[in-house]
Design a protein around this motif. Structure first.
Motif, PDB file in Angstrom:
ATOM      1  N   ARG A   1      10.797   7.771   9.203  1.00  0.00           N
ATOM      2  CA  ARG A   1      10.162   8.184   7.952  1.00  0.00           C
ATOM      3  C   ARG A   1      10.133   7.022   6.974  1.00  0.00           C
ATOM      4  NH1 ARG A   1       9.802  13.768   7.590  1.00  0.00           N
ATOM      5  NH2 ARG A   1      11.110  14.807   9.140  1.00  0.00           N
ATOM      6  N   VAL A   2       8.955   6.757   6.477  1.00  0.00           N
ATOM      7  CA  VAL A   2       8.787   5.632   5.567  1.00  0.00           C
ATOM      8  C   VAL A   2       8.325   6.136   4.204  1.00  0.00           C
ATOM      9  CG1 VAL A   2       7.491   3.515   5.130  1.00  0.00           C
ATOM     10  CG2 VAL A   2       8.203   4.074   7.458  1.00  0.00           C
ATOM     11  N   LEU A   3       8.980   5.678   3.157  1.00  0.00           N
ATOM     12  CA  LEU A   3       8.494   5.941   1.808  1.00  0.00           C
ATOM     13  C   LEU A   3       7.997   4.614   1.248  1.00  0.00           C
ATOM     14  CD1 LEU A   3       8.121   7.674  -0.735  1.00  0.00           C
ATOM     15  CD2 LEU A   3      10.482   7.209  -1.344  1.00  0.00           C
ATOM     16  N   ALA A   4       6.688   4.537   1.011  1.00  0.00           N
ATOM     17  CA  ALA A   4       6.108   3.312   0.464  1.00  0.00           C
ATOM     18  C   ALA A   4       5.809   3.540  -1.007  1.00  0.00           C
ATOM     19  CB  ALA A   4       4.839   2.947   1.214  1.00  0.00           C
ATOM     20  N   CYS A   5       6.213   2.593  -1.840  1.00  0.00           N
ATOM     21  CA  CYS A   5       5.999   2.767  -3.273  1.00  0.00           C
ATOM     22  C   CYS A   5       4.516   2.648  -3.628  1.00  0.00           C
ATOM     23  CB  CYS A   5       6.792   1.728  -4.060  1.00  0.00           C
ATOM     24  SG  CYS A   5       8.545   2.093  -4.130  1.00  0.00           S
ATOM     25  N   GLU A   6       3.813   1.708  -2.969  1.00  0.00           N
ATOM     26  CA  GLU A   6       2.403   1.506  -3.292  1.00  0.00           C
ATOM     27  C   GLU A   6       1.561   1.591  -2.017  1.00  0.00           C
ATOM     28  OE1 GLU A   6       4.643  -0.980  -4.414  1.00  0.00           O
ATOM     29  OE2 GLU A   6       4.929  -0.060  -6.381  1.00  0.00           O
ATOM     30  N   PRO A   7       0.256   1.932  -2.193  1.00  0.00           N
ATOM     31  CA  PRO A   7      -0.610   2.130  -1.020  1.00  0.00           C
ATOM     32  C   PRO A   7      -0.753   0.890  -0.152  1.00  0.00           C
ATOM     33  CG  PRO A   7      -1.665   2.961  -3.012  1.00  0.00           C
ATOM     34  CD  PRO A   7      -0.439   2.252  -3.452  1.00  0.00           C
ATOM     35  N   GLU A   8      -0.635  -0.330  -0.739  1.00  0.00           N
ATOM     36  CA  GLU A   8      -0.789  -1.522   0.099  1.00  0.00           C
ATOM     37  C   GLU A   8       0.306  -1.595   1.155  1.00  0.00           C
ATOM     38  OE1 GLU A   8      -0.856  -1.526  -3.153  1.00  0.00           O
ATOM     39  OE2 GLU A   8       0.603  -2.859  -4.084  1.00  0.00           O
ATOM     40  N   TRP A   9       1.508  -1.146   0.792  1.00  0.00           N
ATOM     41  CA  TRP A   9       2.604  -1.235   1.757  1.00  0.00           C
ATOM     42  C   TRP A   9       2.508  -0.135   2.787  1.00  0.00           C
ATOM     43  CZ3 TRP A   9       2.891  -5.800   0.866  1.00  0.00           C
ATOM     44  CH2 TRP A   9       3.101  -6.359  -0.388  1.00  0.00           C
TER      45      TRP A   9
ATOM     46  N   ILE B   1       9.702   0.962   1.424  1.00  0.00           N
ATOM     47  CA  ILE B   1       8.962  -0.300   1.283  1.00  0.00           C
ATOM     48  C   ILE B   1       8.348  -0.349  -0.108  1.00  0.00           C
ATOM     49  CG2 ILE B   1       7.236  -1.816   2.277  1.00  0.00           C
ATOM     50  CD1 ILE B   1       7.276  -0.064   4.766  1.00  0.00           C
ATOM     51  N   CYS B   2       8.820  -1.288  -0.926  1.00  0.00           N
ATOM     52  CA  CYS B   2       8.302  -1.397  -2.276  1.00  0.00           C
ATOM     53  C   CYS B   2       7.981  -2.849  -2.588  1.00  0.00           C
ATOM     54  CB  CYS B   2       9.305  -0.862  -3.283  1.00  0.00           C
ATOM     55  SG  CYS B   2       9.595   0.892  -3.091  1.00  0.00           S
ATOM     56  N   THR B   3       7.392  -3.053  -3.755  1.00  0.00           N
ATOM     57  CA  THR B   3       7.048  -4.412  -4.159  1.00  0.00           C
ATOM     58  C   THR B   3       8.286  -5.159  -4.625  1.00  0.00           C
ATOM     59  OG1 THR B   3       4.861  -3.680  -4.805  1.00  0.00           O
ATOM     60  CG2 THR B   3       5.604  -5.772  -5.704  1.00  0.00           C
ATOM     61  N   GLY B   4       9.111  -4.486  -5.443  1.00  0.00           N
ATOM     62  CA  GLY B   4      10.299  -5.147  -5.979  1.00  0.00           C
ATOM     63  C   GLY B   4       9.952  -5.997  -7.187  1.00  0.00           C
ATOM     64  N   ALA B   5      10.781  -6.968  -7.488  1.00  0.00           N
ATOM     65  CA  ALA B   5      10.588  -7.847  -8.645  1.00  0.00           C
ATOM     66  C   ALA B   5      10.353  -7.041  -9.929  1.00  0.00           C
ATOM     67  CB  ALA B   5       9.452  -8.834  -8.409  1.00  0.00           C
ATOM     68  N   GLU B   6      11.075  -5.943 -10.054  1.00  0.00           N
ATOM     69  CA  GLU B   6      11.067  -5.115 -11.272  1.00  0.00           C
ATOM     70  C   GLU B   6       9.771  -4.355 -11.503  1.00  0.00           C
ATOM     71  OE1 GLU B   6      12.175  -7.604 -14.511  1.00  0.00           O
ATOM     72  OE2 GLU B   6      14.046  -8.216 -13.581  1.00  0.00           O
ATOM     73  N   LEU B   7       8.845  -4.371 -10.543  1.00  0.00           N
ATOM     74  CA  LEU B   7       7.613  -3.601 -10.757  1.00  0.00           C
ATOM     75  C   LEU B   7       7.933  -2.114 -10.910  1.00  0.00           C
ATOM     76  CD1 LEU B   7       4.504  -3.422 -10.813  1.00  0.00           C
ATOM     77  CD2 LEU B   7       4.562  -3.120  -8.348  1.00  0.00           C
TER      78      LEU B   7
ATOM     79  N   SER C   1      -5.343  -1.269  -5.238  1.00  0.00           N
ATOM     80  CA  SER C   1      -4.653  -1.046  -3.967  1.00  0.00           C
ATOM     81  C   SER C   1      -5.609  -0.313  -3.028  1.00  0.00           C
ATOM     82  CB  SER C   1      -3.409  -0.183  -4.182  1.00  0.00           C
ATOM     83  OG  SER C   1      -2.498  -0.812  -5.036  1.00  0.00           O
ATOM     84  N   PRO C   2      -5.292  -0.262  -1.745  1.00  0.00           N
ATOM     85  CA  PRO C   2      -6.141   0.484  -0.817  1.00  0.00           C
ATOM     86  C   PRO C   2      -6.225   1.958  -1.196  1.00  0.00           C
ATOM     87  CG  PRO C   2      -4.534  -0.837   0.379  1.00  0.00           C
ATOM     88  CD  PRO C   2      -4.160  -0.906  -1.050  1.00  0.00           C
ATOM     89  N   GLY C   3      -7.339   2.581  -0.865  1.00  0.00           N
ATOM     90  CA  GLY C   3      -7.479   4.015  -1.089  1.00  0.00           C
ATOM     91  C   GLY C   3      -6.788   4.787   0.020  1.00  0.00           C
ATOM     92  N   LEU C   4      -6.919   6.075  -0.050  1.00  0.00           N
ATOM     93  CA  LEU C   4      -6.301   6.955   0.938  1.00  0.00           C
ATOM     94  C   LEU C   4      -6.860   6.620   2.325  1.00  0.00           C
ATOM     95  CD1 LEU C   4      -4.351   9.394   0.526  1.00  0.00           C
ATOM     96  CD2 LEU C   4      -6.345  10.852   0.852  1.00  0.00           C
ATOM     97  N   ASP C   5      -5.991   6.383   3.286  1.00  0.00           N
ATOM     98  CA  ASP C   5      -6.386   6.116   4.677  1.00  0.00           C
ATOM     99  C   ASP C   5      -7.205   4.844   4.846  1.00  0.00           C
ATOM    100  OD1 ASP C   5      -5.093   8.345   5.638  1.00  0.00           O
ATOM    101  OD2 ASP C   5      -6.806   9.638   5.209  1.00  0.00           O
TER     102      ASP C   5
ATOM    103  N   MET D   1      -5.748  -2.397   5.071  1.00  0.00           N
ATOM    104  CA  MET D   1      -5.728  -3.568   4.192  1.00  0.00           C
ATOM    105  C   MET D   1      -7.038  -4.337   4.303  1.00  0.00           C
ATOM    106  SD  MET D   1      -2.990  -3.805   2.415  1.00  0.00           S
ATOM    107  CE  MET D   1      -2.556  -5.481   1.982  1.00  0.00           C
ATOM    108  N   VAL D   2      -7.533  -4.476   5.536  1.00  0.00           N
ATOM    109  CA  VAL D   2      -8.765  -5.234   5.759  1.00  0.00           C
ATOM    110  C   VAL D   2      -9.940  -4.562   5.042  1.00  0.00           C
ATOM    111  CG1 VAL D   2     -10.426  -5.942   7.507  1.00  0.00           C
ATOM    112  CG2 VAL D   2      -7.985  -6.233   7.928  1.00  0.00           C
ATOM    113  N   GLN D   3     -10.045  -3.260   5.221  1.00  0.00           N
ATOM    114  CA  GLN D   3     -11.153  -2.535   4.583  1.00  0.00           C
ATOM    115  C   GLN D   3     -11.104  -2.678   3.070  1.00  0.00           C
ATOM    116  OE1 GLN D   3     -10.187   1.246   6.199  1.00  0.00           O
ATOM    117  NE2 GLN D   3     -11.688   1.116   7.862  1.00  0.00           N
TER     118      GLN D   3
END
Lengths: 472, 299
Positions: free
Chosen positions: B26-34, B78-84, B276-280, B283-285
């Motif tokens: 199970r992955v929790l990603a803070c932002e859609p890019e990750w 998975i997050c960006t970090g650096a205080e974002l 950031s990427p949209g739903l589904d 990254m390339v798209q």
């Protein structure tokens, strides 16, 4: 070289053989074209080699650029500072000051039907400082988190330092379990766990003032469990010392305890909600004192043998339990609260007490049996209508039904509601220049007691230092 | 009281079993890019939940109950970090009761830990606005840095789920190949706009500018995180009337009023980009779309 030779040879031939046959010329021609071909091939080969060398140089250049880039984006993370203070805890300081204006005398404040704790006064009129809070927090190690908050405030002319919170909390127990130990704000209700500076209004809801003397906190242990479900489900319990208001008395074991449950989730991406149920109970309260019918001065005082003023202080001994329901709903367009958002909040508390009330310092000691029932609720809406600006409305209402053998005595203790239902209407407007500063203007139409009061607050709440994360 | 505890224990055991029965990570990603990156690198081995959408400002998310519930069950964060995510992530971590994703654990992956950050402030003073002491965190707009993060993320996946090692390695290889080809393609595409001046809303495009060669001449926010002021905007207006810029860029989640006002006054085209990427979306798209949007605005 060879051309020369051939030329020389051909000239020599021409000279020695002035009469050349047609065959010879043909031969020469053939030889020349041969030579030409040969040279074209050589030049071509040279060109090829040059081209190759050029592309090689180009490739070397791009490679160098790539390496350069790689060096710039070195694989190693940010250079870690080895300074001693890089491990210092996150420190934040809250500066809070206000100007308050009341129509009525703040000292006359009372909440009929409720025995008020010490902190439950209206505060100073005019310009004054609120709570100046100093918080230090950090992960202790990979297992624990620790936090302490000192609150410095003015109380009746002297500066008081109070240890508001000081607790440790587990980080890595796993399975959704968290233990907390020390002094902390109880998980009872919704607003209770939040620090005063995070509130949406300058003062606590009336029911918080009436039951807890603004906030319920105590020393003890808290366990909380979060279920592994998609919907947020939290169950928890606290075992507390129970010496602080609204409990009281010297406790050697668990003087009071709470259980709480929270459920919450999202509806789509724009809406989220949190519903909480909680219960607090203290079975063996001994001598919980309160400030009586009027917040600071008791009108019914005598003089003792030495001529000093004697103030009669109401004291409760017995059993007390509080049940609470809280509901919070938040909305923001696209789930992005930065620019616009709405927050609705409702809390209901119900307290039942059973025991005796005595008036300390009365001679002879006046005592009555006491069966108390107090309840109250508030609801509020806060809307951020554009970046940096928020406005909010709040309505408070309390009710009580206390009985005892001697109603007069309950009246002196402030527990007779005098047929009055305390109410309050509040409105506020906030300007939030950044996440770290806030200026608030608030108006209250306060009907806590018979004489309605108009109250105005102009308040600043600024935070220095580390960027705190705020609770939902 | 005791009865309640019994119930609790039964409850806990039941869910412990339930967790074991579920083999996927199970992955929790803070932002859609990750989450998009994790999807490319982990595919069917991961169950991914994204905490934010590209319509939300990742600086200003609330630690909602639903997010705590997700953090509770995550094997990998998975997050960006650096205080974002400083305004909400620490709270999720503390409330989650989940040891696997705490700082220092393998399940705690901060992308900015693996690349060099630009704009590390030399003076830390809040009068400069809401600055990040570690540097500018918006690294996902630099394709080269994405590749660095991908390599490390793949290592983390292997560490947490060694049984699928070869599959993760293969996925990384194919992602790298596709991404590198794309980089050279994008490089050619942005040649035409290299060195061109642009105006941005918030200082969140530095990595993109650095990579694409676009030249940021002004921000609508005078200080990061502080909404544009009228005086600053009128100053900008007179500057831009003298030396116009190619375009005004803002992230779709940002308040669009200032950007559009300035565009109307100066005639400089304005473009709202998905940060950031949209739903589904992969990254390339997403990056294809981003670059095309910018190029379309210039023509």
């Amino acid at each position: 070289m060879r051309i020369n030779k051939i030329l020389v040879a051909s000239i020599a031939i021409a000279i020695s053989n002035p009469t050349l046959a047609a065959d010879d010329i043909e031969l020469l021609r053939q030889q020349l074209s041969h030579l030409k071909q040969d040279y074209e091939q050589r030049i071509h080969a040279l060109e090829e080699r040059l081209k190759k060398a050029e592309t090689n140089a180009e490739q070397a250049n791009t490679k160098a650029a790539q390496v350069e880039k790689k060096v710039e984006q070195t694989e190693t993370p940010r250079a870690a500072s080895n300074a001693q203070n890089s491990f210092n805890p996150a420190i934040s300081l809250i500066l809070d000051g206000r100007y308050a204006s009341f129509n009525n005398e703040p000292g006359d404040y009372e909440l009929p039907g409720f025995a008020l704790g010490n902190e439950a006064s209206l505060g100073e009129e005019g310009m004054s400082l609120g709570h100046t809070e100093l918080t230090a927090s950090a992960n202790v190690d990979n297992q624990f988190y620790g936090q302490a908050t000192l609150a410095i405030h003015e109380h009746e002319g002297s500066t008081e330092v109070e240890l508001e919170e000081a607790f440790i909390q587990t980080l890595g127990l796993g399975n959704g379990l968290t233990l907390k130990a020390g002094r902390f704000f109880s998980a009872m209700g919704y607003l209770n766990e939040q620090h005063e500076h995070a509130w949406d209004f300058a003062d606590a809801p009336l029911i918080y003032r009436g039951l807890f003397g603004n906030q319920l906190r105590d020393d003890g242990l808290q366990i909380s469990y979060i279920a592994p479900t998609d919907t947020f489900l939290q169950l928890g319990a606290e075992a507390l010392r129970g010496s602080r208001f609204p409990a009281g008395g010297e406790q050697s074991g668990v003087g009071s305890w709470t259980i709480f449950a929270n459920v919450g989730g999202d509806i789509g991406i724009e809406h989220s909600w949190l519903l909480g149920l909680s219960h607090w109970q203290a079975d063996d309260i001994e001598g919980r004192t309160s400030s009586g019918g009027h917040s600071h001065v008791d009108h019914d005082h005598g003089e003792d043998d030495h001529g000093d003023e004697v103030v009669e202080i109401p004291s409760f001994t017995g059993k007390s339990k509080i049940s609470a329901l809280d509901l919070v709903y938040k909305w923001s367009p696209n789930g992005n609260p930065k620019n616009r958002n709405l927050k609705l909040q409702f809390e209901y508390f119900d307290r039942r007490e059973d025991g005796t009330i005595s008036l300390l310092n009365s001679d002879p000691l006046e005592v009555t049996s006491y069966d108390g029932h107090q309840k109250g609720w508030y609801t509020q809406a806060v809307y951020q209508f554009m970046p940096q600006w928020r406005t909010g409305l709040r309505y408070d209402q309390l009710d009580s039904d206390n009985s005892g053998a001697e109603m007069d005595l309950l009246g002196e203790a402030g527990l007779d509601n005098e047929g009055h239902t305390p109410k309050r209407y509040s409105a506020m407007l906030e300007w939030i220049p950044s996440e770290f500063s806030r200026i608030r203007l608030q108006f209250n139409r306060d009907k806590s007691y018979e004489e309605s009061d108009n109250q105005i607050f102009l308040q600043y709440t600024h935070s220095l230092g580390s960027h705190g994360a705020h609770q939902y | 009281m005791l009865h309640q505890w019994n119930k609790l224990v039964v409850f806990a055991l039941f869910f412990a079993w339930f967790n074991l029965a579920h083999a996927e990570m199970r992955v929790l990603a803070c932002e859609p890019e990750w989450s998009a990156l994790a999807k490319s690198l982990g595919g069917e081995h991961l169950t991914i939940y994204t905490a934010t959408t590209n319509q939300q400002d990742p600086h200003h998310i609330q630690a909602r109950p639903s997010l705590i519930a997700k953090a509770r069950r995550a094997d990998l964060l998975i997050c960006t970090g650096a205080e974002l995510e400083i305004g909400w992530l620490p709270l999720l971590l503390r409330k989650s009761g989940n040891g696997n994703i705490q700082p220092g654990q393998s399940g705690h992956f901060m992308a900015t830990d693996y690349v060099t950050l630009l704009e590390k402030p030399t003076v830390l003073d809040r009068s400069e606005g809401d600055i990040h002491s570690a540097g500018n965190p918006h690294i996902h707009l630099d394709p080269d840095r994405i590749l660095q993060v991908a390599t490390h993320l793949s290592r983390t996946l292997i560490k947490l789920d060694p049984s699928n090692q070869s599959d993760y390695q293969q996925k990384l290889t194919s992602f790298t190949q596709v991404w590198q080809n794309k980089i050279s393609e994008w490089n050619k595409q942005v040649q035409s706009i290299k060195g061109k001046p642009i105006v941005v809303h918030h200082n969140s495009w530095v990595y993109f500018q650095r990579w694409s060669g676009l030249n940021q001449v002004a921000t609508l926010e005078l200080k990061p995180g502080i909404p544009p002021t009228t005086s600053h905007l009128s100053q900008l207006l007179s500057n831009l009337q003298q030396t116009p810029a190619l375009m005004i860029i803002y992230a779709r989640y940002q308040d669009s009023k200032a950007a559009h006002w300035l565009s109307q006054k100066t005639g400089i085209p304005v473009v709202a980009l998905d940060f950031s990427p949209g739903l589904d979306e992969t990254m390339v798209q997403w990056f294809d779309r981003l670059i095309n949007q910018i190029l379309e605005t210039t023509t």
